[in-house]
Design an enzyme around this catalytic site. Structure first.
Site, PDB file in Angstrom:
ATOM      1  N   ASP A 176       0.832  -1.202   0.000  1.00 12.38           N
ATOM      2  CA  ASP A 176       0.000   0.000   0.000  1.00 12.38           C
ATOM      3  C   ASP A 176       0.868   1.254   0.000  1.00 12.38           C
ATOM      4  OD1 ASP A 176       0.843  -0.143   2.636  1.00 12.38           O
ATOM      5  OD2 ASP A 176      -1.166  -0.348   3.492  1.00 12.38           O
TER       6      ASP A 176
ATOM      7  N   GLU B 112       9.124  -3.748  11.095  1.00 15.35           N
ATOM      8  CA  GLU B 112       9.537  -2.439  10.590  1.00 15.35           C
ATOM      9  C   GLU B 112       9.908  -1.488  11.712  1.00 15.35           C
ATOM     10  OE1 GLU B 112       7.979   1.198   7.675  1.00 15.35           O
ATOM     11  OE2 GLU B 112       6.838  -0.672   7.799  1.00 15.35           O
TER      12      GLU B 112
END
Length: 271
Positions: free
Chosen positions: A53, A189
């Site tokens: 995305d 992340e």
């Protein structure tokens, strides 16, 4: 057209990723949004193509990933799949498309029909029931923990996660929970290197880092970032692999080689 040629290497499958992790072979992953780049990245030896995305940022000019729709991801997934890469195709479930297990299943079916071979969801412990629901219905799942961009407003910005003892404990719980629920891959992340190393040691499944240090089972970057195409300040975890290279193919090959031989990420790319 070259982007419609058959892949010349053996297919990367979900079991293959597990075998790579078990053998200590690093996994090279990049985002990809179209057939031409899918063919190029596949030729360069990239193992996993992520229709992220992040396309909201790098293709649409959005400041966050939140406006990206399921139709957007399905469109770009189909574009990548038409290149028939040997690399595994993973597609993001966008914000608001997996609030319940049933919603997640419907959204995942659309992406799998478009050509995805695995779906990625952002979340941890709270997402375990959804992960289990999908896996039981033969949909491979990649979880995403740490800095989850769809939670940018809840976090108050794009901030490193797991820096406190409580945060580190929760991230470990999140990772173990999604593994127990059946996730076959996990992206971590923007978390401290030592925490990412601990999580990787505790898990049986491959871990893919982005700003999470060298000890993960593999690495991922946004394609545009690693090619030096980023407006404004370069994110800490990004290296410009295009610098000094004669072609995009050479830059991607350099990225794959650096991931495989452990020279990327360096200390300057981690937290």
């Amino acid at each position: 057209m070259t982007y419609l040629q058959e892949a010349s290497r053996n297919a990367i499958t979900v079991p293959k990723l597990q075998a790579m992790r078990d053998a200590g072979e690093k996994i090279a992953m990049l985002t990809c949004y179209d057939a031409s780049f899918a063919a190029l990245l596949d030729r360069a030896g990239v193992d996993v193509l992520l229709i992220g995305d992040s396309l909201g940022n790098v293709l649409q000019g959005q400041t966050t990933t939140l406006p990206v729709s399921l139709a957007d991801i399905a469109y770009h997934t189909a574009s990548v799949a038409r290149a028939r890469p040997a690399a595994l195709i993973v597609a993001d479930l966008p914000f608001g498309t997996y609030g319940t297990p049933e919603d997640a299943f419907r959204s995942s079916v659309e992406l799998m029909r478009a050509g995805a071979q695995m779906v990625k969801l952002e979340g941890g412990e709270w997402l375990a029931d959804t992960v289990r629901f999908l896996v039981e219905r033969s949909i491979p799942v990649c979880a995403h923990v740490g800095l989850t961009p769809q939670s940018v407003h809840a976090f108050g910005g794009f901030k490193v996660q797991g820096k406190t003892e409580a945060g580190a404990t929760q991230l470990m719980r999140d990772s173990l929970a999604v593994q127990q629920a059946g996730a076959q891959l996990i992206v971590m992340e923007a978390i401290p290197t030592l925490l990412a190393s601990d999580v990787t040691k505790q898990l049986r499944i491959p871990t893919i880092g982005i700003g999470a240090g060298l000890d993960c089972s593999g690495q991922v970057l946004v394609l545009h970032d690693m090619l030096g195409i980023f407006p404004g300040k370069r994110p800490r975890f990004v290296k410009d692999f295009m610098h000094g290279q004669p072609s995009i193919l050479a830059a991607v090959e350099a990225y794959v080689a650096a991931v495989k031989d452990g020279s990327f990420p360096g200390p300057e790319h981690t937290f």
